[in-house]
Design an enzyme around this catalytic site. Sequence first.
Site, PDB file in Angstrom:
ATOM      1  N   LYS A 194     -66.734  14.521 -13.374  1.00 17.64           N
ATOM      2  CA  LYS A 194     -65.560  15.634 -13.449  1.00 17.64           C
ATOM      3  C   LYS A 194     -66.324  16.726 -14.086  1.00 17.64           C
ATOM      4  O   LYS A 194     -66.912  16.647 -15.316  1.00 17.64           O
ATOM      5  CB  LYS A 194     -64.343  15.424 -14.137  1.00 17.64           C
ATOM      6  CG  LYS A 194     -63.551  14.780 -13.124  1.00 17.64           C
ATOM      7  CD  LYS A 194     -62.062  14.885 -13.362  1.00 17.64           C
ATOM      8  CE  LYS A 194     -61.102  14.203 -12.231  1.00 17.64           C
ATOM      9  NZ  LYS A 194     -61.307  15.027 -10.952  1.00 17.64           N
ATOM     10  N   ARG A 199     -58.649  10.573  -0.953  1.00 14.74           N
ATOM     11  CA  ARG A 199     -58.593  10.468   0.581  1.00 14.74           C
ATOM     12  C   ARG A 199     -58.909   8.924   0.932  1.00 14.74           C
ATOM     13  O   ARG A 199     -58.678   8.551   1.964  1.00 14.74           O
ATOM     14  CB  ARG A 199     -59.317  11.497   0.953  1.00 14.74           C
ATOM     15  CG  ARG A 199     -60.763  11.563   0.444  1.00 14.74           C
ATOM     16  CD  ARG A 199     -61.582  13.042   0.581  1.00 14.74           C
ATOM     17  NE  ARG A 199     -60.935  14.009  -0.198  1.00 14.74           N
ATOM     18  CZ  ARG A 199     -61.149  15.339  -0.279  1.00 14.74           C
ATOM     19  NH1 ARG A 199     -62.152  15.580   0.684  1.00 14.74           N
ATOM     20  NH2 ARG A 199     -60.709  16.030  -1.062  1.00 14.74           N
TER      21      ARG A 199
HETATM   22  N1  BES Z   1     -57.383  13.830  -8.727  1.00 11.23           N
HETATM   23  C1  BES Z   1     -58.260  14.977  -8.139  1.00 11.23           C
HETATM   24  C2  BES Z   1     -57.256  16.175  -7.960  1.00 11.23           C
HETATM   25  C3  BES Z   1     -56.298  16.717  -8.956  1.00 11.23           C
HETATM   26  C4  BES Z   1     -57.050  18.022  -9.709  1.00 11.23           C
HETATM   27  C5  BES Z   1     -55.218  16.294  -9.436  1.00 11.23           C
HETATM   28  C6  BES Z   1     -56.008  18.441 -10.448  1.00 11.23           C
HETATM   29  C7  BES Z   1     -54.247  17.020 -10.308  1.00 11.23           C
HETATM   30  C8  BES Z   1     -54.911  17.792 -11.054  1.00 11.23           C
HETATM   31  C9  BES Z   1     -59.005  14.448  -7.042  1.00 11.23           C
HETATM   32  O1  BES Z   1     -59.321  13.193  -7.039  1.00 11.23           O
HETATM   33  C10 BES Z   1     -60.051  15.507  -7.249  1.00 11.23           C
HETATM   34  O2  BES Z   1     -61.137  15.093  -7.978  1.00 11.23           O
HETATM   35  N2  BES Z   1     -60.348  16.195  -6.186  1.00 11.23           N
HETATM   36  C11 BES Z   1     -61.730  17.088  -5.993  1.00 11.23           C
HETATM   37  C12 BES Z   1     -62.247  16.998  -4.762  1.00 11.23           C
HETATM   38  C13 BES Z   1     -63.485  17.478  -4.468  1.00 11.23           C
HETATM   39  C14 BES Z   1     -64.529  16.708  -5.078  1.00 11.23           C
HETATM   40  C15 BES Z   1     -63.583  17.600  -2.967  1.00 11.23           C
HETATM   41  C16 BES Z   1     -61.396  18.265  -6.339  1.00 11.23           C
HETATM   42  O3  BES Z   1     -60.247  18.789  -6.132  1.00 11.23           O
HETATM   43  O4  BES Z   1     -62.237  18.923  -7.325  1.00 11.23           O
HETATM   44 ZN    ZN Z   2     -61.117  12.789  -7.861  1.00  5.59          ZN
END
Ligand code: BES
Ligand code: ZN
Length: 487
Positions: free
Chosen positions: A265, A340
């Site tokens: 992240k 997903r």
């Molecule tokens: N769990 C996160 C999304 C999220 C963001 C939940 C903020 C709650 C608050 C998800 O698994 C994620 O990391 N999504 C990525 C997707 C991307 C890599 C295509 C994102 O949104 O950056």
């Molecule tokens: Zn994620």
Amino acid sequence: MNKLTTCSLKERKAADLVIVPFFEEKSKAVAAIKAQELATLLSFPVNEGDFSGKEKEVLVYYPASGKEKRVLLLGLGQQTKCSAEVVRTCYAMALKAAGLKSVRHINVCLPDAASVEISSAAVEGMLLASYRFDGFKSKKDDKKIESLCFCGALEKALLKKVETIIGAVAMTQDLVNGNADDVNAVAFIKLAKDLAKKHPSIKLNILDKKALEKEKMGLILAVGQAAAIDPAVVVFEYRGNPSSKEMVAIVGKGVTFDTGGLNLKVSGSGIETMKCDMAGAAAVVGIIRACAELKLKVNVVGALGIAENAMGPLSYKPGDVFYSRDGKSVEITNTDAEGRLVLADTISYVEAHYPCRCVIDLATLTGGVVIALGESAAGLFSSDDKLAAALEASAARTHERVWRLPLYQDYREMMKSPIADLKNSSNKRHASAPTGAVFIQEFVKTSSWAHLDIAGVAYLSELRPYYPTAATGYGVRLLIDFLEHFS
Ligand code: BES
Ligand code: ZN
Ligand code: ZN
């Protein structure tokens, strides 16, 4: 809150405080109840102009006589603008203000001739506002409100119903507020077993790692392969309508912690809030519990796709290809797009084993939806206009808002992979919520499907009058309303 009762204004018992609602009319407060005794008691602050009845205005007054030593004047604003949401918020503010005093028993006056929606909203606002999560504080809140007596137009059965729904919301909130290491797959399985034991209308089907392997659910297994706790799928079957075989499927993302995996992240993307990444699954548990307690006349299959997206030598690797339950190959371009993957296999399993009339999934799926809609609405994606409209109607009634976003072919193009059937994330930041949605759609066979991206609404960065903690339990009130209206 220990005890909730109803009574008429006249017959109400003595209490520590009474809440009296007011409307604002031409900048002057006008009582929303016709109670001579209270009206004369309260004429001073009203006539002096200390209290004008505007929305969310609160004044605590200590009269010399009367059944209660304290009166809380509550402004509801202009009567013509007084929606259920205004009432929910104002009564929540009243509860909060009352909680600051040494008050244990409260009489709560509802506006005269309040509709079912308005009375339920008042109860909802107060119960939601009284939610606490202080398990981690060594100093507990000792000022506890013990009972509320609602005076006015409110049927006992309606009070009981709202209490049941908010009880389920609180359970969902507890799960989301809890530590990631406590609310893991093992805990979800135990909770599911306890629920099924309590309610004969709930049947359980639990898939452990072995069962996931047998089902060839390669995507959820990949996400969970580095964690100390194995992934699992928990399926609840609730049957409330024996005259039909068809079921409403509700599937929740249950990523018990999302480190982002090896794609890491980026700093500032909020890893410290990622215990909330199972909020979809937690909502499904709350929904099933409420269905059973309310004895709703619908059939529901509720499924939780549970995995921890951990980081370590066993983590699934960016660039590798994994196979879904239905045989599609997926190139992992970003290990942080794990929700997903979990959902794809879980939905596919549910569709193969249960007759689904429609499929609704709930997931904290993308940061993109938070950028688009903030913490004000979930992103709604649907292949079925009727289903979308029904969800929009429930959203309007519960104020668990949704905003529909598109599922264009363009987004599908962005998910094509040169080496596999599709990839799990486009390499651009463009349209991350819709590209996540179309990825899930590739795995859905049922013609009526809706995806709710609840990343912004499930876990708040700014608290609200009726959301006193980060976790909101989003989805429980929305989908119980939806199921009640479902035919
Ligand atoms: N769990 C996160 C999304 C999220 C963001 C939940 C903020 C709650 C608050 C998800 O698994 C994620 O990391 N999504 C990525 C997707 C991307 C890599 C295509 C994102 O949104 O950056
Ligand atoms: Zn994620
Ligand atoms: Zn996630």
